[in-house]
Design a protein around this motif. Structure first.
Motif, mmCIF file in Angstrom:
data_model
loop_
_atom_site.group_PDB
_atom_site.id
_atom_site.type_symbol
_atom_site.label_atom_id
_atom_site.label_comp_id
_atom_site.label_asym_id
_atom_site.label_seq_id
_atom_site.Cartn_x
_atom_site.Cartn_y
_atom_site.Cartn_z
ATOM 1 N N LEU A 12 -16.544 -4.400 -9.995
ATOM 2 C CA LEU A 12 -15.138 -4.050 -9.824
ATOM 3 C C LEU A 12 -14.493 -5.055 -8.908
ATOM 4 O O LEU A 12 -14.956 -5.267 -7.810
ATOM 5 C CB LEU A 12 -15.010 -2.652 -9.222
ATOM 6 C CG LEU A 12 -13.592 -2.214 -8.824
ATOM 7 C CD1 LEU A 12 -12.740 -2.099 -10.073
ATOM 8 C CD2 LEU A 12 -13.623 -0.897 -8.083
ATOM 9 N N ILE A 13 -13.477 -5.703 -9.399
ATOM 10 C CA ILE A 13 -12.662 -6.536 -8.528
ATOM 11 C C ILE A 13 -11.322 -5.839 -8.442
ATOM 12 O O ILE A 13 -10.575 -5.794 -9.413
ATOM 13 C CB ILE A 13 -12.498 -7.957 -9.074
ATOM 14 C CG1 ILE A 13 -13.872 -8.617 -9.182
ATOM 15 C CG2 ILE A 13 -11.585 -8.772 -8.179
ATOM 16 C CD1 ILE A 13 -13.829 -9.993 -9.800
ATOM 17 N N ALA A 14 -11.059 -5.242 -7.299
ATOM 18 C CA ALA A 14 -9.895 -4.375 -7.197
ATOM 19 C C ALA A 14 -8.822 -5.025 -6.370
ATOM 20 O O ALA A 14 -9.082 -5.710 -5.405
ATOM 21 C CB ALA A 14 -10.301 -3.037 -6.593
ATOM 22 N N GLY A 15 -7.592 -4.758 -6.755
ATOM 23 C CA GLY A 15 -6.448 -5.243 -5.991
ATOM 24 C C GLY A 15 -5.335 -4.253 -6.070
ATOM 25 O O GLY A 15 -5.409 -3.291 -6.798
ATOM 26 N N ALA A 16 -4.295 -4.463 -5.316
ATOM 27 C CA ALA A 16 -3.173 -3.555 -5.377
ATOM 28 C C ALA A 16 -1.904 -4.330 -5.151
ATOM 29 O O ALA A 16 -1.901 -5.382 -4.531
ATOM 30 C CB ALA A 16 -3.319 -2.463 -4.331
ATOM 31 N N LEU A 17 -0.804 -3.813 -5.683
ATOM 32 C CA LEU A 17 0.502 -4.414 -5.473
ATOM 33 C C LEU A 17 0.869 -4.181 -4.026
ATOM 34 O O LEU A 17 1.218 -3.072 -3.634
ATOM 35 C CB LEU A 17 1.512 -3.754 -6.405
ATOM 36 C CG LEU A 17 2.883 -4.436 -6.502
ATOM 37 C CD1 LEU A 17 2.713 -5.832 -7.060
ATOM 38 C CD2 LEU A 17 3.809 -3.615 -7.353
ATOM 39 N N ASP A 61 -8.695 -6.739 3.472
ATOM 40 C CA ASP A 61 -8.891 -6.609 2.033
ATOM 41 C C ASP A 61 -10.012 -5.645 1.669
ATOM 42 O O ASP A 61 -10.258 -5.393 0.492
ATOM 43 C CB ASP A 61 -9.196 -7.975 1.412
ATOM 44 C CG ASP A 61 -7.954 -8.846 1.329
ATOM 45 O OD1 ASP A 61 -6.844 -8.290 1.452
ATOM 46 O OD2 ASP A 61 -8.101 -10.063 1.157
ATOM 47 N N ASP A 62 -10.702 -5.109 2.654
ATOM 48 C CA ASP A 62 -11.789 -4.161 2.404
ATOM 49 C C ASP A 62 -11.363 -2.718 2.599
ATOM 50 O O ASP A 62 -12.196 -1.816 2.591
ATOM 51 C CB ASP A 62 -12.968 -4.458 3.344
ATOM 52 C CG ASP A 62 -13.534 -5.846 3.153
ATOM 53 O OD1 ASP A 62 -13.578 -6.314 2.006
ATOM 54 O OD2 ASP A 62 -13.915 -6.474 4.155
ATOM 55 N N ARG A 63 -10.092 -2.470 2.775
ATOM 56 C CA ARG A 63 -9.624 -1.129 3.120
ATOM 57 C C ARG A 63 -9.520 -0.206 1.905
ATOM 58 O O ARG A 63 -9.251 -0.631 0.797
ATOM 59 C CB ARG A 63 -8.254 -1.211 3.796
ATOM 60 C CG ARG A 63 -8.283 -1.887 5.145
ATOM 61 C CD ARG A 63 -6.884 -2.054 5.701
ATOM 62 N NE ARG A 63 -6.074 -2.928 4.854
ATOM 63 C CZ ARG A 63 -4.763 -3.043 4.957
ATOM 64 N NH1 ARG A 63 -4.100 -2.329 5.835
ATOM 65 N NH2 ARG A 63 -4.101 -3.868 4.170
ATOM 66 N N PHE A 64 -9.717 1.083 2.176
ATOM 67 C CA PHE A 64 -9.589 2.149 1.185
ATOM 68 C C PHE A 64 -8.756 3.234 1.859
ATOM 69 O O PHE A 64 -9.209 3.857 2.810
ATOM 70 C CB PHE A 64 -10.991 2.644 0.823
ATOM 71 C CG PHE A 64 -11.055 3.832 -0.101
ATOM 72 C CD1 PHE A 64 -10.071 4.084 -1.045
ATOM 73 C CD2 PHE A 64 -12.143 4.694 -0.040
ATOM 74 C CE1 PHE A 64 -10.154 5.179 -1.897
ATOM 75 C CE2 PHE A 64 -12.248 5.787 -0.887
ATOM 76 C CZ PHE A 64 -11.248 6.027 -1.817
ATOM 77 N N TYR A 65 -7.504 3.413 1.396
ATOM 78 C CA TYR A 65 -6.598 4.298 2.124
ATOM 79 C C TYR A 65 -5.532 4.901 1.228
ATOM 80 O O TYR A 65 -5.304 4.448 0.109
ATOM 81 C CB TYR A 65 -5.925 3.557 3.279
ATOM 82 C CG TYR A 65 -5.007 2.425 2.844
ATOM 83 C CD1 TYR A 65 -3.677 2.671 2.485
ATOM 84 C CD2 TYR A 65 -5.464 1.126 2.791
ATOM 85 C CE1 TYR A 65 -2.847 1.640 2.090
ATOM 86 C CE2 TYR A 65 -4.638 0.087 2.401
ATOM 87 C CZ TYR A 65 -3.332 0.349 2.053
ATOM 88 O OH TYR A 65 -2.512 -0.674 1.647
ATOM 89 N N ALA A 66 -4.877 5.936 1.743
ATOM 90 C CA ALA A 66 -3.741 6.563 1.068
ATOM 91 C C ALA A 66 -2.504 6.337 1.924
ATOM 92 O O ALA A 66 -2.467 6.710 3.101
ATOM 93 C CB ALA A 66 -3.988 8.058 0.876
ATOM 94 N N PHE A 67 -1.493 5.750 1.339
ATOM 95 C CA PHE A 67 -0.248 5.438 2.035
ATOM 96 C C PHE A 67 0.546 6.696 2.354
ATOM 97 O O PHE A 67 0.554 7.657 1.589
ATOM 98 C CB PHE A 67 0.588 4.504 1.163
ATOM 99 C CG PHE A 67 1.971 4.262 1.676
ATOM 100 C CD1 PHE A 67 2.190 3.377 2.717
ATOM 101 C CD2 PHE A 67 3.053 4.925 1.122
ATOM 102 C CE1 PHE A 67 3.471 3.158 3.198
ATOM 103 C CE2 PHE A 67 4.337 4.713 1.597
ATOM 104 C CZ PHE A 67 4.548 3.826 2.629
ATOM 105 N N SER A 68 1.199 6.684 3.494
ATOM 106 C CA SER A 68 2.172 7.720 3.826
ATOM 107 C C SER A 68 3.350 7.070 4.511
ATOM 108 O O SER A 68 3.178 6.175 5.334
ATOM 109 C CB SER A 68 1.554 8.776 4.747
ATOM 110 O OG SER A 68 2.393 9.899 4.857
ATOM 111 N N GLY A 69 4.545 7.526 4.165
ATOM 112 C CA GLY A 69 5.707 6.872 4.746
ATOM 113 C C GLY A 69 6.954 7.713 4.783
ATOM 114 O O GLY A 69 8.058 7.190 4.860
ATOM 115 N N GLY A 70 6.842 9.021 4.712
ATOM 116 C CA GLY A 70 8.013 9.861 4.884
ATOM 117 C C GLY A 70 8.677 10.305 3.603
ATOM 118 O O GLY A 70 9.838 10.733 3.636
#
Length: 297
Positions: A12-17, A61-70
Motif C-alpha cells: 500500500l502506498i497511501a497518500g491524501a489530499l 508522512d507516517d501519521r494516521f489520524y482523523a481531522f477535526s476542525g469545527g
C-alpha cells in the motif's frame, strides 16, 4: 484469543489530499477519505486490519489520524460529557514502550495508540510483570496529565480491545481492557472540554511536532456520542458494529475501497457514521489478514 498468523502482505502506498491550507490548527480541509494505492486489495479470510511500520526516523508522512476542525460532522460535535473511544490494537515487539514513572506521554516516550491533544492520551508503558501496559491520561490545555489510569499484564503480538467511556448520567469515566474494567472515576476532571477541539491521532502524538509513533496493527475503530459500556463486557474481534445514531466515527478497516472521481488514481476508504472528513494514512501502512482458529467444542 487464539490467532494463527496467515499474513497476506498487500503493498500500500497511501497518500491524501493535504495542502498548506490543512495545517494542524487550520479548520479548512477537504472532506472525504482519500487514499492512493498502487495495487489491488485482497480481503483476508476473517480479519483484515491495517498494520503500521514506521521507518527508523518517522516523519509527518507516517501519521494516521482523523481531522477535526469545527464542522457539524466531525469530532467537535462531541459534547465532552458522553462518549466512547474504542479500538483493537496489536503491539509489535519493536514498538516504543515508555517509562511508567514519567508524568505524561510525551516525556514517557511510549508509542501512542490514540490521543487528542489537550484532551486525552493512550500510550504504552513498561510493566514489570509483562511486555507492556497502557496508560490513559486526561490532559489539560498544556498537555499535562491531570488524571491517570493504568492497565497491566499485556503481551506483544496479541490483540487487545481498548475502550474509554463516560456517561453524563452518573459522571463516571471508565477505562476497559478486553472488556474488563481497569479503573473508573466520577471526578469531573475526566469530562472532555469541547472547546479544546483537536484531531484524533491513532499512531502518534502531536506536541508541537509528531512524536511517539506506534508500530503494530489496528482494527475496528469506533467513536460514539454515548457511553457504550456502562459495565464490563465481552468484546468480539470479528464483530462489525451496526451503525446507529450514536456512531460518530467507525472504521472497520476492511479494505472497502471505491473509486473517487474526478480525482484520478485515488480511492476512498469506507468510514461509517456521522463523520465526513478523512482518515489520512501514509507511507508506512500495509493491509494484512489472519485466520482465526475457533476453540474445540
Amino acid at each position: 484469543m487464539n490467532f494463527i498468523k496467515n499474513i497476506i502482505p498487500v503493498a500500500l502506498i497511501a497518500g491524501a489530499l493535504f495542502t498548506a491550507s490543512c495545517e494542524k490548527e487550520d479548520q479548512t480541509c477537504y472532506p472525504g477519505t482519500i487514499i492512493q494505492t498502487d495495487t489491488v486489495f485482497v480481503k483476508g479470510a476473517n480479519l483484515t486490519y491495517i498494520t503500521l511500520n514506521p521507518a527508523d526516523e518517522p516523519t509527518a508522512d507516517d501519521r494516521f489520524y482523523a481531522f477535526s476542525g469545527g464542522s457539524d460532522t466531525d469530532l467537535s460535535t462531541l459534547d465532552g460529557e458522553n462518549w466512547t473511544y474504542e479500538e483493537w490494537v496489536k503491539v509489535d515487539p519493536a514498538a516504543l514502550v515508555g517509562s511508567a514513572d514519567a508524568l505524561n506521554g510525551a516525556t514517557a516516550e511510549g508509542a501512542c495508540i490514540m490521543e487528542r491533544g489537550k484532551i486525552f492520551e493512550l500510550y504504552l508503558i513498561t510493566d514489570t510483570n509483562s511486555d507492556f501496559a497502557i496508560r490513559y491520561n486526561r490532559l489539560d490545555a498544556d498537555n499535562e496529565a491531570v488524571g491517570t489510569m493504568t492497565s497491566a499484564g499485556l503481551t506483544f503480538d496479541e490483540w487487545v480491545h481498548v475502550a474509554i467511556s463516560r456517561s453524563a448520567a452518573d459522571g463516571i469515566a471508565k477505562f476497559y481492557i478486553n472488556g474488563v474494567l481497569i479503573d473508573s472515576s466520577d471526578d469531573a476532571l475526566w469530562a472532555q472540554p469541547a472547546d479544546n477541539d483537536t484531531w484524533l491521532d491513532f499512531n502518534y502524538m502531536y506536541r508541537g511536532a509528531s512524536i511517539n509513533f506506534f508500530k503494530g496493527s489496528f482494527d475496528n475503530i469506533r467513536v460514539s456520542y454515548n457511553d457504550r459500556y456502562p459495565s464490563a463486557f465481552t468484546p468480539d474481534p470479528f464483530e462489525r458494529f451496526v451503525v446507529d445514531s450514536n456512531t460518530l466515527l467507525q472504521c472497520d478497516l476492511d479494505n472497502n475501497l471505491t473509486p473517487f472521481d474526478p480525482v484520478t488514481d485515488f480511492d476512498k476508504i469506507e468510514i461509517k457514521g456521522i463523520y465526513s472528513y478523512y482518515i489520512k494514512v501514509l507511507n508506512t501502512a500495509t493491509w494484512t489478514s489472519e485466520d482465526h482458529i475457533l476453540p474445540a467444542s
